[in-house]
Write a protein that holds these residues in place. Structure first.
Motif, short mmCIF file in Angstrom:
data_model
loop_
_atom_site.label_atom_id
_atom_site.label_comp_id
_atom_site.label_asym_id
_atom_site.label_seq_id
_atom_site.Cartn_x
_atom_site.Cartn_y
_atom_site.Cartn_z
N VAL A 106 0.84 -1.20 0.00
CA VAL A 106 0.00 0.00 0.00
C VAL A 106 0.87 1.25 0.00
O VAL A 106 0.63 2.20 -0.76
N LEU A 107 1.90 1.26 0.85
CA LEU A 107 2.80 2.42 0.90
C LEU A 107 3.55 2.60 -0.41
O LEU A 107 3.73 3.73 -0.88
N ALA A 108 3.98 1.50 -1.01
CA ALA A 108 4.71 1.60 -2.28
C ALA A 108 3.82 2.15 -3.38
O ALA A 108 4.23 3.02 -4.14
N SER A 109 2.58 1.66 -3.46
CA SER A 109 1.69 2.16 -4.49
C SER A 109 1.35 3.63 -4.24
O SER A 109 1.26 4.42 -5.18
N GLY A 110 1.20 4.02 -2.97
CA GLY A 110 0.97 5.42 -2.65
C GLY A 110 2.16 6.28 -3.03
O GLY A 110 2.00 7.39 -3.56
N SER A 111 3.35 5.78 -2.78
CA SER A 111 4.57 6.53 -3.13
C SER A 111 4.70 6.68 -4.63
O SER A 111 5.09 7.74 -5.12
N ILE A 112 4.37 5.63 -5.36
CA ILE A 112 4.44 5.71 -6.82
C ILE A 112 3.45 6.74 -7.34
O ILE A 112 3.78 7.57 -8.19
N GLY A 113 2.23 6.71 -6.80
CA GLY A 113 1.23 7.69 -7.22
C GLY A 113 1.66 9.10 -6.89
O GLY A 113 1.51 10.03 -7.70
N MET A 114 2.23 9.30 -5.71
CA MET A 114 2.70 10.63 -5.31
C MET A 114 3.85 11.07 -6.21
O MET A 114 3.93 12.23 -6.59
N GLY A 115 4.73 10.14 -6.54
CA GLY A 115 5.85 10.47 -7.44
C GLY A 115 5.35 10.91 -8.79
O GLY A 115 5.86 11.89 -9.37
N ARG A 116 4.35 10.23 -9.31
CA ARG A 116 3.78 10.62 -10.61
C ARG A 116 3.17 12.01 -10.54
O ARG A 116 3.32 12.82 -11.45
N ARG A 117 2.47 12.27 -9.44
CA ARG A 117 1.86 13.60 -9.28
C ARG A 117 2.93 14.67 -9.19
O ARG A 117 2.79 15.76 -9.76
N LEU A 118 4.02 14.38 -8.48
CA LEU A 118 5.11 15.35 -8.37
C LEU A 118 5.75 15.63 -9.72
O LEU A 118 6.08 16.77 -10.04
N VAL A 119 5.93 14.58 -10.52
CA VAL A 119 6.50 14.76 -11.86
C VAL A 119 5.58 15.64 -12.70
O VAL A 119 6.04 16.55 -13.40
N ALA A 120 4.28 15.39 -12.63
CA ALA A 120 3.33 16.20 -13.39
C ALA A 120 3.36 17.65 -12.92
O ALA A 120 3.35 18.59 -13.74
N ILE A 121 3.42 17.86 -11.62
CA ILE A 121 3.47 19.22 -11.09
C ILE A 121 4.77 19.91 -11.50
O ILE A 121 4.78 21.09 -11.84
N GLU A 122 5.86 19.16 -11.49
CA GLU A 122 7.15 19.73 -11.90
C GLU A 122 7.11 20.16 -13.37
O GLU A 122 7.60 21.23 -13.72
N LYS A 123 6.49 19.34 -14.22
CA LYS A 123 6.36 19.70 -15.63
C LYS A 123 5.54 20.98 -15.78
O LYS A 123 5.90 21.87 -16.55
N ARG A 124 4.43 21.05 -15.02
CA ARG A 124 3.59 22.25 -15.10
C ARG A 124 4.34 23.48 -14.60
O ARG A 124 4.23 24.56 -15.18
N LEU A 125 5.13 23.31 -13.56
CA LEU A 125 5.91 24.42 -13.03
C LEU A 125 6.94 24.88 -14.05
O LEU A 125 7.11 26.09 -14.26
N ASN A 126 7.62 23.93 -14.68
CA ASN A 126 8.61 24.30 -15.70
C ASN A 126 7.96 25.04 -16.86
O ASN A 126 8.52 26.02 -17.37
N MET A 127 6.77 24.57 -17.26
CA MET A 127 6.06 25.26 -18.34
C MET A 127 5.68 26.68 -17.91
O MET A 127 5.80 27.63 -18.70
N ALA A 128 5.23 26.82 -16.68
CA ALA A 128 4.86 28.15 -16.18
C ALA A 128 6.07 29.08 -16.12
O ALA A 128 5.97 30.26 -16.47
N VAL A 129 7.21 28.54 -15.71
CA VAL A 129 8.43 29.35 -15.65
C VAL A 129 8.84 29.77 -17.05
O VAL A 129 9.23 30.93 -17.28
N GLU A 130 8.74 28.86 -18.01
CA GLU A 130 9.07 29.20 -19.40
C GLU A 130 8.14 30.28 -19.93
O GLU A 130 8.58 31.25 -20.57
N ARG A 131 6.84 30.13 -19.66
CA ARG A 131 5.89 31.15 -20.11
C ARG A 131 6.19 32.49 -19.47
O ARG A 131 6.13 33.53 -20.12
N GLN A 132 6.49 32.46 -18.19
CA GLN A 132 6.79 33.70 -17.49
C GLN A 132 8.03 34.36 -18.09
O GLN A 132 8.05 35.57 -18.29
N SER A 133 9.05 33.55 -18.39
CA SER A 133 10.26 34.09 -19.02
C SER A 133 9.95 34.70 -20.37
O SER A 133 10.46 35.77 -20.71
#
Length: 135
Positions: free
Chosen positions: A52-79
């Motif tokens: 259960v913890l491993a599957s939760g960690s994997i899900g959280m990792g995927r969400r973090l990767v998605a958020i990081e991509k969105r953040l990078n896109m926002a930084v690029e747009r801002q630039s």
């Protein structure tokens, strides 16, 4: 006959001791089996928790990767926005200089810092001097 009686007594006593040992060993074996079963159940429970913890960690990792991509896109747009706004203010500063604006005018109207305004003013003066000397 006394020796026969003692011999029989010892024989019965040994038999009873052996029976008691067998019963005691049987109880110990049952207790060990129960403990082993409890440990197996606890191990299965722990394995489930780890899954259960491993599957939760994997899900959280995927969400973090998605958020990081969105953040990078926002930084690029801002630039991009900042660079577009910057070039617009630089173009506006050049136009104002052609109309005779001062460095203070550039700072107040274009949102440039004083050093930028002075640099643009110097560049504009140099370009005027170069264009006049080439004629």
């Amino acid at each position: 006959m006394d020796s026969q009686w003692i011999f029989n007594f010892l024989l019965v006593f040994q038999f009873l001791v052996i029976v008691m040992l067998v019963v005691w060993l049987w109880r110990v074996q049952r207790r060990l089996n129960r403990i082993q079963d409890q440990q197996s159940e606890a191990e299965l429970g722990q394995k489930k928790q780890v899954q259960v913890l491993a599957s939760g960690s994997i899900g959280m990792g995927r969400r973090l990767v998605a958020i990081e991509k969105r953040l990078n896109m926002a930084v690029e747009r801002q630039s991009e926005i900042i660079s577009k706004e910057g070039s617009v203010s630089y173009n506006r500063a050049m136009e104002l200089l052609e109309m005779g604006a001062t460095v203070d005018d550039l700072v107040s109207k274009c949102g440039l810092i004083r050093a930028e305004a002075e640099l643009i003013s110097l560049l504009k003066k140099e370009s005027r001097l170069n264009s006049q000397s080439s004629k």
